[in-house]
Design a protein around this motif. Structure first.
Motif, PDB file in Angstrom:
ATOM      1  N   ALA A  26       0.828  -1.210   0.000  1.00 55.41           N
ATOM      2  CA  ALA A  26       0.000   0.000   0.000  1.00 55.41           C
ATOM      3  C   ALA A  26       0.863   1.261   0.000  1.00 55.41           C
ATOM      4  O   ALA A  26       0.479   2.289  -0.577  1.00 55.41           O
ATOM      5  N   GLY A  27       2.027   1.182   0.627  1.00 57.61           N
ATOM      6  CA  GLY A  27       2.916   2.337   0.698  1.00 57.61           C
ATOM      7  C   GLY A  27       3.944   2.390  -0.404  1.00 57.61           C
ATOM      8  O   GLY A  27       4.840   3.258  -0.383  1.00 57.61           O
ATOM      9  N   GLY A  28       3.892   1.439  -1.341  1.00 54.09           N
ATOM     10  CA  GLY A  28       4.844   1.432  -2.450  1.00 54.09           C
ATOM     11  C   GLY A  28       6.257   1.055  -2.031  1.00 54.09           C
ATOM     12  O   GLY A  28       7.226   1.404  -2.710  1.00 54.09           O
ATOM     13  N   MET A  29       6.381   0.323  -0.929  1.00 57.46           N
ATOM     14  CA  MET A  29       7.709  -0.038  -0.425  1.00 57.46           C
ATOM     15  C   MET A  29       8.098  -1.421  -0.948  1.00 57.46           C
ATOM     16  O   MET A  29       7.908  -2.436  -0.284  1.00 57.46           O
ATOM     17  N   GLU A  30       8.645  -1.435  -2.155  1.00 57.23           N
ATOM     18  CA  GLU A  30       9.004  -2.698  -2.791  1.00 57.23           C
ATOM     19  C   GLU A  30      10.454  -2.725  -3.250  1.00 57.23           C
ATOM     20  O   GLU A  30      10.845  -3.568  -4.065  1.00 57.23           O
ATOM     21  N   GLU A  31      11.275  -1.828  -2.732  1.00 57.71           N
ATOM     22  CA  GLU A  31      12.700  -1.859  -3.082  1.00 57.71           C
ATOM     23  C   GLU A  31      13.377  -3.039  -2.391  1.00 57.71           C
ATOM     24  O   GLU A  31      12.813  -3.677  -1.508  1.00 57.71           O
ATOM     25  N   ARG A  32      14.617  -3.308  -2.796  1.00 56.58           N
ATOM     26  CA  ARG A  32      15.334  -4.472  -2.270  1.00 56.58           C
ATOM     27  C   ARG A  32      15.634  -4.310  -0.785  1.00 56.58           C
ATOM     28  O   ARG A  32      15.972  -3.222  -0.307  1.00 56.58           O
ATOM     29  N   ALA A  33      15.500  -5.412  -0.089  1.00 60.29           N
ATOM     30  CA  ALA A  33      15.801  -5.455   1.342  1.00 60.29           C
ATOM     31  C   ALA A  33      16.683  -6.660   1.616  1.00 60.29           C
ATOM     32  O   ALA A  33      16.641  -7.658   0.897  1.00 60.29           O
ATOM     33  N   THR A  34      17.468  -6.552   2.667  1.00 63.58           N
ATOM     34  CA  THR A  34      18.287  -7.685   3.123  1.00 63.58           C
ATOM     35  C   THR A  34      17.909  -8.014   4.555  1.00 63.58           C
ATOM     36  O   THR A  34      17.851  -7.131   5.414  1.00 63.58           O
ATOM     37  N   PHE A  35      17.651  -9.293   4.801  1.00 63.85           N
ATOM     38  CA  PHE A  35      17.419  -9.804   6.143  1.00 63.85           C
ATOM     39  C   PHE A  35      18.538 -10.789   6.485  1.00 63.85           C
ATOM     40  O   PHE A  35      18.904 -11.624   5.653  1.00 63.85           O
ATOM     41  N   SER A  36      19.060 -10.697   7.686  1.00 62.26           N
ATOM     42  CA  SER A  36      20.084 -11.626   8.187  1.00 62.26           C
ATOM     43  C   SER A  36      19.472 -12.583   9.190  1.00 62.26           C
ATOM     44  O   SER A  36      18.710 -12.164  10.067  1.00 62.26           O
ATOM     45  N   LEU A  37      19.829 -13.856   9.078  1.00 62.48           N
ATOM     46  CA  LEU A  37      19.427 -14.875  10.040  1.00 62.48           C
ATOM     47  C   LEU A  37      20.647 -15.256  10.874  1.00 62.48           C
ATOM     48  O   LEU A  37      21.677 -15.659  10.317  1.00 62.48           O
ATOM     49  N   PHE A  38      20.540 -15.137  12.181  1.00 62.41           N
ATOM     50  CA  PHE A  38      21.693 -15.365  13.048  1.00 62.41           C
ATOM     51  C   PHE A  38      21.213 -15.815  14.422  1.00 62.41           C
ATOM     52  O   PHE A  38      20.021 -15.753  14.738  1.00 62.41           O
ATOM     53  N   VAL A  39      22.144 -16.244  15.251  1.00 64.07           N
ATOM     54  CA  VAL A  39      21.869 -16.632  16.635  1.00 64.07           C
ATOM     55  C   VAL A  39      22.580 -15.639  17.546  1.00 64.07           C
ATOM     56  O   VAL A  39      23.764 -15.351  17.365  1.00 64.07           O
TER      57      VAL A  39
END
Length: 445
Positions: A26-39
């Protein structure tokens, strides 16, 4: 036509991922994102973790589809037509960098990073976490059991008490990566081509009026079996195995005996002595029954004549460390580093690489070139596996685990707490980026 079993698996997401995706769209926020998975930190009883679960994650991402039935259900939850239309056409088109299965890793190190348009990267959070978490927990526990056994065979007997059918099947694969000899789980054997092993339970012996008759009947069908000798009196069971060997003579092909109760060390010692005395020195002695990694280490240290261990519940539920403080966090959006500064939950911003050097790891920024070996590999590009992640990689993960564990300091692969713990540091560039993003998110410009 889509397989309903595959499309149903698309719903293995949490509701808040759908609501966030709707708000992003709805907000037009579709640019690339990075998520990190960690402990964030290791359990008290662990010096390291063994990466596992990547195979399941990549399979799911490649197959991610929402069909008419799943969309109708989501519509009943009150989600917008915009989101439903987006889900109807969704094909995961992101990139994944990950530590290959069988890689030991440590706190704060990203075991996996997802780069994708923000709604996609957010949507896959729960499934990615679920599979990496559950399989890493089990592989890490099984690795301790294998190290405790010091080269002796270890079999998985845990199916009956593991947490769910899917967890038991993928868990047996995680055990294979960790180095177990085999599993009793037939479904895992068929699906992942791991060695399946199993003989008899006490109920088979109990079904006969005489224990020796039970042994005779079973050996007729399975001449090279391992006989379970502790249904009544263990040493009496050993005597009946010796009697059976004399009855059959040169054709006797039984491979060994299994003891499942009592003082396993003492009974194994007495059984070994009696079998040797009877000329059956080629029979192996296997023990089972509530064993933990520490039990196995003690039996090995005592020099007990045991050739193999059957391990069930304690490994199947990772009794001493059943959970990890694992997180999947946004670290970059639209090319800008993002971080969380909550007390005790500070995250490292930006895409990353981890370099394994001699006796320590360095968490660096993506694109840095440092001494050592980079651990994160590109395993998916544009929603498709790369050559670095061939399908059915369990044997490769198994070989990697053996090689990587052998290269770590002995104090780190020991069962007792490492003193000092394995060293993990940040590169200068990572420290500088952390300080820069912290200032920005804290209002410091």
């Amino acid at each position: 036509m889509n397989d309903p079993r595959t499309t149903r698996r698309a719903l293995l997401i949490d509701q808040y991922e759908l609501t966030m995706a709707q708000a992003y769209l709805a907000g037009g926020m579709e640019e690339r994102a990075t998520f990190s998975l960690f402990v964030r930190e290791l359990p008290d009883s662990r010096n390291l973790l063994l990466a596992c679960g990547l195979e399941a994650v990549l399979d799911w991402l490649e197959a991610l589809r929402f069909d008419g039935e799943t969309l109708a259900y989501l519509e009943s939850l009150g989600l917008s037509s915009r989101l439903l239309g987006w889900l109807e056409g969704l094909r995961f088109e992101g990139d994944v960098r990950a530590m290959p299965e069988g890689t030991p890793f440590f706190p704060d190190e990203p075991v996996l990073e997802v780069d994708a348009p923000l709604p996609q990267a957010q949507l896959v959070e729960s499934f990615v976490m679920n599979q990496i978490h559950s399989q890493t927990v089990l592989a890490s526990k099984a690795s301790r059991v294998v190290r405790a056994a010091a080269g002796r065979r270890v079999l998985d007997f845990g199916l009956r008490r593991m947490h769910g059918a899917d967890g038991a099947v993928w868990g047996a694969r995680a055990y294979h990566v960790a180095g177990l000899t085999g599993t009793s789980n037939v479904a895992a054997g068929e699906r992942f081509d791991v060695t399946v092993s199993g003989t008899m339970a006490h109920s088979f012996v109990q079904a006969f009026d005489d224990e020796l008759d039970a042994f005779r009947a079973f050996v007729r069908e399975f001449p090279e079996t391992i006989l379970l000798v502790d249904t009544y009196d263990t040493m009496e069971g050993i005597e009946k195995v010796i009697r059976l060997a004399r009855e059959i003579g040169d054709g006797f092909g039984v491979r060994g005996v299994r003891i499942d109760s009592g003082d396993l060390g003492d009974l194994a010692t007495r059984a070994r002595a009696r079998l040797d005395e009877a000329g059956l020195d080629d029979l192996i002695v296997v023990v089972s029954g509530g064993l933990t990694d520490l039990d196995i280490a003690r039996l090995v240290a005592e020099g007990r004549p045991i050739d193999g261990f059957g391990v069930g519940t304690s490994m199947g539920v990772s009794e001493d460390a059943p959970k990890l403080d694992m997180a999947y966090k946004l670290v970059e959006y639209a090319g800008v580093g993002r971080m969380k500064t909550s007390t005790g939950k500070v995250t490292l911003p930006g895409r990353k690489q981890v370099f394994r050097q001699d006796g320590r790891d360095v968490i660096a920024r993506h694109g840095e070139s440092l001494p050592g070996r980079p651990l994160l590999e590109p395993v998916m590009e544009g929603g498709r596996r790369t050559e670095a992640a061939p399908r059915g990689e369990a044997d490769g993960g198994r070989a990697r685990a053996r090689r990587e564990l052998a290269a770590l300091p002995a104090r780190v692969t020991a069962l007792e707490p490492a003193d000092p713990p394995y060293e993990v540091v940040r590169s200068e560039a990572m420290e500088a980026h952390l300080a820069e993003v912290r200032r920005r998110v804290s209002g410091g410009g």
